[in-house]
Design a protein around this motif. Sequence first.
Motif, mmCIF file in Angstrom:
data_model
loop_
_atom_site.group_PDB
_atom_site.id
_atom_site.type_symbol
_atom_site.label_atom_id
_atom_site.label_comp_id
_atom_site.label_asym_id
_atom_site.label_seq_id
_atom_site.Cartn_x
_atom_site.Cartn_y
_atom_site.Cartn_z
ATOM 1 N N VAL A 106 0.849 -1.335 -0.023
ATOM 2 C CA VAL A 106 -0.139 0.165 0.022
ATOM 3 C C VAL A 106 0.639 1.200 -0.104
ATOM 4 O O VAL A 106 0.529 2.307 -0.778
ATOM 5 C CB VAL A 106 -1.034 0.207 1.085
ATOM 6 N N PRO A 107 1.998 1.447 0.763
ATOM 7 C CA PRO A 107 2.752 2.549 0.804
ATOM 8 C C PRO A 107 3.633 2.966 -0.530
ATOM 9 O O PRO A 107 3.924 3.970 -0.611
ATOM 10 C CB PRO A 107 3.420 2.613 2.089
ATOM 11 N N PHE A 108 3.550 1.828 -1.390
ATOM 12 C CA PHE A 108 4.408 2.242 -2.373
ATOM 13 C C PHE A 108 3.552 2.271 -3.662
ATOM 14 O O PHE A 108 3.694 2.518 -4.776
ATOM 15 C CB PHE A 108 5.127 0.959 -2.554
ATOM 16 N N LEU A 109 2.221 2.314 -3.541
ATOM 17 C CA LEU A 109 1.174 2.635 -4.573
ATOM 18 C C LEU A 109 0.969 4.047 -4.624
ATOM 19 O O LEU A 109 1.063 4.883 -3.846
ATOM 20 C CB LEU A 109 -0.203 1.819 -4.316
ATOM 21 N N ASP A 110 0.933 4.583 -5.936
ATOM 22 C CA ASP A 110 0.607 5.937 -6.280
ATOM 23 C C ASP A 110 -0.737 6.470 -6.905
ATOM 24 O O ASP A 110 -1.354 7.170 -6.237
ATOM 25 C CB ASP A 110 1.815 6.674 -7.080
ATOM 26 N N PRO A 111 -1.132 5.715 -7.962
ATOM 27 C CA PRO A 111 -2.262 6.253 -8.465
ATOM 28 C C PRO A 111 -3.454 5.827 -7.645
ATOM 29 O O PRO A 111 -3.466 4.647 -7.171
ATOM 30 C CB PRO A 111 -2.215 5.326 -9.938
ATOM 31 N N LEU A 112 -4.384 6.766 -7.446
ATOM 32 C CA LEU A 112 -5.660 6.356 -6.457
ATOM 33 C C LEU A 112 -6.268 5.257 -6.972
ATOM 34 O O LEU A 112 -6.780 4.530 -6.110
ATOM 35 C CB LEU A 112 -6.394 7.456 -6.630
ATOM 36 N N PRO A 113 -6.707 4.895 -8.339
ATOM 37 C CA PRO A 113 -7.462 3.848 -8.690
ATOM 38 C C PRO A 113 -6.941 2.673 -8.358
ATOM 39 O O PRO A 113 -7.400 1.579 -7.854
ATOM 40 C CB PRO A 113 -7.645 4.022 -10.398
ATOM 41 N N LEU A 114 -5.599 2.508 -8.206
ATOM 42 C CA LEU A 114 -4.689 1.246 -8.015
ATOM 43 C C LEU A 114 -4.785 1.221 -6.282
ATOM 44 O O LEU A 114 -4.942 -0.006 -5.866
ATOM 45 C CB LEU A 114 -3.410 1.343 -8.260
ATOM 46 N N ILE A 115 -4.670 2.260 -5.479
ATOM 47 C CA ILE A 115 -4.904 2.198 -4.018
ATOM 48 C C ILE A 115 -6.312 1.595 -3.764
ATOM 49 O O ILE A 115 -6.398 0.718 -2.871
ATOM 50 C CB ILE A 115 -4.722 3.624 -3.459
ATOM 51 N N VAL A 116 -7.375 2.183 -4.333
ATOM 52 C CA VAL A 116 -8.719 1.661 -4.328
ATOM 53 C C VAL A 116 -9.026 0.309 -4.366
ATOM 54 O O VAL A 116 -9.283 -0.332 -3.768
ATOM 55 C CB VAL A 116 -9.548 2.335 -5.050
ATOM 56 N N ALA A 117 -8.408 -0.164 -5.545
ATOM 57 C CA ALA A 117 -8.551 -1.740 -5.776
ATOM 58 C C ALA A 117 -7.814 -2.447 -4.788
ATOM 59 O O ALA A 117 -8.216 -3.466 -4.452
ATOM 60 C CB ALA A 117 -7.683 -1.837 -7.228
ATOM 61 N N VAL A 118 -6.564 -2.268 -4.288
ATOM 62 C CA VAL A 118 -5.662 -2.975 -3.406
ATOM 63 C C VAL A 118 -6.665 -2.782 -2.020
ATOM 64 O O VAL A 118 -6.442 -4.067 -1.355
ATOM 65 C CB VAL A 118 -4.377 -2.467 -3.320
ATOM 66 N N VAL A 119 -6.947 -1.762 -1.617
ATOM 67 C CA VAL A 119 -7.671 -1.623 -0.315
ATOM 68 C C VAL A 119 -8.892 -2.388 -0.418
ATOM 69 O O VAL A 119 -9.435 -3.287 0.610
ATOM 70 C CB VAL A 119 -7.944 -0.028 -0.101
#
Length: 432
Positions: A106-119
Motif C-alpha cells: 500500500v505505501p508504495f502505490l501512487d495512482p488512486l485507482p490502484l490504491i482503491v483496488a488494493v484496499v
Amino acid sequence: MSTAPPERPGAGEPSFREALRGLPGRVWIVSLGILVNQIGNFLPVFIVLYLTGRGHSAGAAGLVLGVSGVGRVLGNAVGGHLADRIGRRRTIVLSAVTTSGPTAVVPFLDPLPLIVAVVALIGVTSQIYRPAAAAALVDSVATERRRLAAFGVFRFALNVGSAVGGVIGGVLAGSSYTGLFLVNAVACLLFGVVVAALPRDAPGARSDRGDGTRAGAKGAAYPGTNRSAAWPGAARAAGYRRVLADRALTRFLLMTAVAEFVYVQSTAGLPLHIDAVGLSERDFGLLLGLNGLLVLLFELPVTGAVARCRPERVLAVGNLITGAGLALTGFGTDLVLLSATVVIWTVGEMTNSAVSQAHVGNLAPPGMVGRYQGLHGVAYTVGTGTGPLVGGAVYAIDPWALWGLVGAAGLWSARLSLPSRRAKAPVGGARS
C-alpha cells in the motif's frame, strides 16, 4: 421434533469460572492469534489520515473507505463458505497470507485507482478469517456455557489488541506510514503462523454427536427443539440459500444489523454531537478511552454474570440498554453528562458482545457453523457500514431526529432479539 420440555439454561453445566479454566488449548491459540492480529491491524484505522496526508481529498478517502466496506461484507460471506468447505485452520491461514502481501505494498502505490483496488482486496481478504475463527471456537466446546466462556476470552483478546494497537499505531504513524503498513503485514503473517499450530480440523467434527445432533445445542431461539432434525443431510455442506431459509437466523441477522447501526453511532453520531456542544477532539478521545477501559476491566465478568440467562433475553436487555444510552447522548451538554451516557451504552455493549457470537453457534446445525458465522459477520458489517452514512444524513436534518431514531432502533433490536410471536411454542408447552 423433541417433545421434551425446555431445559433451564446451563442446567448441568459448570460455572462460568470453571468453564474458563476448562477451555481447550484450541480456544487459547485462536485468541492469541487474534491478539497478535489486532495489535497490528493499523490499515482500517489510519488509511484516511494516510491518504489525506499524501494530498488526496476527503472524498477520495471516503471512496476508499466505501470500497473497503463492501469488501468486508464480501469477505465474511466468502470466509463462512470456506470455513465449512476447507476447514477453519486453512481458511484463517489463507486470510492471513493473502492480506499480508497487499497490505505491505500500500505505501508504495501512487495512482488512486490502484490504491482503491488494493484496499478493496484487503477488505475482502482481511475478513475471511472471522467466520472461521468463530467456528473454530464453536467446534472446540460442546456446551453453551463453555461456548460463552470461549467467546468471552476471544473478545478479551480482541479488546486488548485494539487498545495496544491504537497506541503502537499512533507512534508508528507519527514517524513512518511505510513502517506502519509493513508492521501490519508482519502481524498478519504472525497471525497465520500462530493459527497454523492448530491441529487439523474437520469442520464441526468436535461438536457433532454420532446421531447428527450438536452436543449442547438446545435450539437456541426455540429451546427444546432439535434444529438439526429440520435439516435433512445437514452434515453435508450446503449453500447460503439453504441457510437463509432458517427464519430464526434471518431474524437474528436483522437484529444484528439494527443493533450495530445503533452502536456505531458511538463513533459516528457522538463526535458530531461533541462538536455541536462545543467540546473538543480531546474530550471525544477521553469518552472513547472510558469506553475502552470499562470493556477491558468488566466485559469478562459481565459475560460470566449473564451466563445463566437465556441468550435471547440477554441480547434484548443489552440492546435496550445500548439504545437508551446512545439516545440519551442528545441530552449531554458537558463531559460529565456524556460520560454517564457512555457508561450506560458500554454496559449494553458488554452484555451483548460475547453472547451474540456464541448464540450463532447455538443456532447453527452441523456442517453450517462457518456459514452462520459468515452471515453474522455480513450483518455486523452492513450495520456498521450504513450507520455512519444514515446517521450523518439524519443528523444533518435534525440532531434530535438521529437520537430519536437511535432510541427507536434500540427498541426494535431488543424486540428482534426475542422469538417472533408467530413462532410456535415447543410441544412441551412453554414459550421461550
